[in-house]
Design a protein around this motif. Structure first.
Motif, PDB file in Angstrom:
ATOM      1  N   ILE A  95       5.636   4.762   0.581  1.00 52.01           N
ATOM      2  CA  ILE A  95       6.688   4.548  -0.337  1.00 52.01           C
ATOM      3  C   ILE A  95       6.543   2.827  -0.918  1.00 52.01           C
ATOM      4  O   ILE A  95       7.018   2.874  -1.813  1.00 52.01           O
ATOM      5  CB  ILE A  95       8.250   4.585   0.529  1.00 52.01           C
ATOM      6  N   GLY A  96       6.101   2.081  -0.056  1.00 53.47           N
ATOM      7  CA  GLY A  96       6.030   0.770  -0.816  1.00 53.47           C
ATOM      8  C   GLY A  96       6.221  -0.514   0.198  1.00 53.47           C
ATOM      9  O   GLY A  96       5.329  -1.316   0.285  1.00 53.47           O
ATOM     10  N   SER A  97       7.325  -0.617   0.910  1.00 55.00           N
ATOM     11  CA  SER A  97       7.424  -1.829   1.772  1.00 55.00           C
ATOM     12  C   SER A  97       6.800  -1.441   3.119  1.00 55.00           C
ATOM     13  O   SER A  97       6.578  -0.523   3.516  1.00 55.00           O
ATOM     14  CB  SER A  97       8.900  -1.926   2.243  1.00 55.00           C
ATOM     15  N   LEU A  98       6.222  -2.493   3.683  1.00 52.88           N
ATOM     16  CA  LEU A  98       5.478  -2.557   4.986  1.00 52.88           C
ATOM     17  C   LEU A  98       5.933  -3.545   5.639  1.00 52.88           C
ATOM     18  O   LEU A  98       6.518  -4.488   5.334  1.00 52.88           O
ATOM     19  CB  LEU A  98       4.045  -2.637   4.536  1.00 52.88           C
ATOM     20  N   LYS A  99       5.840  -3.457   7.011  1.00 51.77           N
ATOM     21  CA  LYS A  99       6.146  -4.371   8.192  1.00 51.77           C
ATOM     22  C   LYS A  99       5.479  -5.601   7.721  1.00 51.77           C
ATOM     23  O   LYS A  99       4.439  -5.947   7.665  1.00 51.77           O
ATOM     24  CB  LYS A  99       5.748  -3.906   9.390  1.00 51.77           C
ATOM     25  N   ARG A 100       6.423  -6.986   7.698  1.00 53.96           N
ATOM     26  CA  ARG A 100       6.010  -8.165   7.331  1.00 53.96           C
ATOM     27  C   ARG A 100       5.674  -8.907   8.625  1.00 53.96           C
ATOM     28  O   ARG A 100       6.392  -8.813   9.567  1.00 53.96           O
ATOM     29  CB  ARG A 100       7.121  -8.852   6.580  1.00 53.96           C
TER      30      ARG A 100
END
Length: 399
Positions: A17-22
């Motif tokens: 979807i787009g956001s990943l774990k920072r």
């Protein structure tokens, strides 16, 4: 009349979807920056390092639609309204400016989250600087030339603050009505999309939990109690979308992501299947594909997919980003087949293999819609994305 051609590449069979774990190092450096303890240049060095690593991870697991993980943002919807002339940052938000019928507002008040901020329109809205072009250019610099056309940029929904603030969304001496307000927003989105295209971007995804809220009985009831015509408001938002996308290049893929919230520790905001909005969602909004939450029963059944036109794709969010437990490949394959059968029985009817060709798979939402992320660590995130790829290979033989 010939059936419009299905546009499928992008999205790919296996999507995220787009956001990943920072990573912790990035979170710590951003906190330093927000506290005035480091410069923007020093923060960018850490961002670049983290993005290089996360891009390599996407390559290694087989994800082709590469994103920067939204590592340069605090929240997934950052980028538009914080850069739009005529919007004012407000913190804390006066409670009367928040509409209680909006599911995330109700949840924040129930959980007593303090210090929430927002943006309110105070004068005519105008795009005087780019929203996401710098993020696209920065990701281009960290990827290979052959990957540039596949880079996906996620964008805020055009109605984001409008629904949340209702009558307080804009002053009536600035805009007489919603049509005037969204007309200026549309001009801004049109310009941004053209500039992204000129920079080389061919794949954008608009993230919009708000449309899914129109599936929630709680919001519909709350709006009716306030005398708000929710049917007319949904039509206003659909019109706004189509105006924002007017004139977009034919070879730019535009996707629309709907979910019901993905906040701290798996907190969600609403429930209800897509049935209430399916016809308008699939038939009236001029996008190419839909990224739909489908990892839990709160999103309802696949039945609304029978309204999916033959020239559009759906990316089924079958894999949870809220918890680390891995789903079963065989079960995922069966669910995709079930969805294909329902699409095939729709209007117009089509062969099951044709319907199957309209489907891709992904996680339900991002792994970190806000910077803190969910209860999924970096290892589990990698395993989840690998599972998406393995499932796609089991169904279609490719990603």
């Amino acid at each position: 009349m010939a059936t419009p051609t299905l546009k499928l590449n992008p999205p790919f069979r296996a999507e995220h979807i787009g956001s990943l774990k920072r990573p912790t190092k990035l979170l710590e450096k951003r906190k330093e920056f927000e506290n005035g303890k480091c410069t923007a240049e020093e923060l960018k060095v850490v961002e670049d390092e983290a993005i290089r690593t996360i891009v390599q991870m996407q390559r290694e697991v087989g994800i082709k639609g590469i994103t920067d993980g939204e590592f340069r943002r605090h929240m997934f919807y950052d980028g538009v309204f914080d850069n739009l002339e005529g919007m004012k940052h407000v913190k804390p938000v006066p409670l009367e400016m928040l509409m209680d019928y909006v599911p995330d507002v109700a949840a924040f008040k129930e959980h007593d989250f303090k210090g929430a901020d927002t943006y309110i329109c105070v004068s005519k809205l105008k795009r005087t600087k780019p929203f996401y072009v710098p993020q696209y250019e920065a990701l281009k610099a960290l990827t290979n030339p052959e990957e540039h056309k596949n880079i996906k940029i996620t964008m805020a929904a055009p109605e984001w603050f409008h629904l949340r603030h209702g009558e307080y969304a804009y002053p009536k001496d600035v805009y007489k009505n919603d049509d005037e307000y969204f007309a200026d927003i549309a001009i801004a989105y049109q310009a941004e999309i053209q500039d992204l295209y000129a920079a080389g971007c061919r794949n954008i995804q608009i993230d919009d939990p708000l449309l899914a809220y129109f599936c929630a009985e709680s919001m519909i009831k709350g709006m009716e109690e306030r005398g708000i015509d929710h049917v007319a408001l949904l039509d206003t938002y659909i019109k706004a979308y189509n105006e924002c996308l007017k004139g977009r290049p034919a070879d730019m893929n535009v996707g629309l992501h709907l979910c019901r919230g993905n906040f701290r520790n798996g907190l969600h905001f609403s429930e209800g299947g897509y049935d209430r909005i399916a016809i308008k969602l699939f038939r009236e909004i001029n996008v190419d594909c839909y990224y739909l939450e489908y990892d839990t029963p709160r999103a309802g059944t696949f039945e609304p997919l029978k309204h999916l036109p033959a020239h559009k794709a759906v990316v089924l969010g079958l894999i949870s980003t809220k918890f680390p437990r891995l789903e079963d490949v065989d079960d995922l394959v069966k669910r995709v087949q079930n969805a294909a059968n329902i699409i095939a029985s729709g209007d117009p009817p089509r062969a099951v293999d044709v319907a199957l060709n309209q489907i891709c798979i992904s996680p339900q939402c991002g792994f970190a819609s806000h910077s803190e992320g969910n209860l999924v660590d970096e290892h589990a995130m990698r395993e989840k994305l690998s599972l998406v790829v393995r499932t796609a290979q089991a169904i279609w033989g490719s990603v």
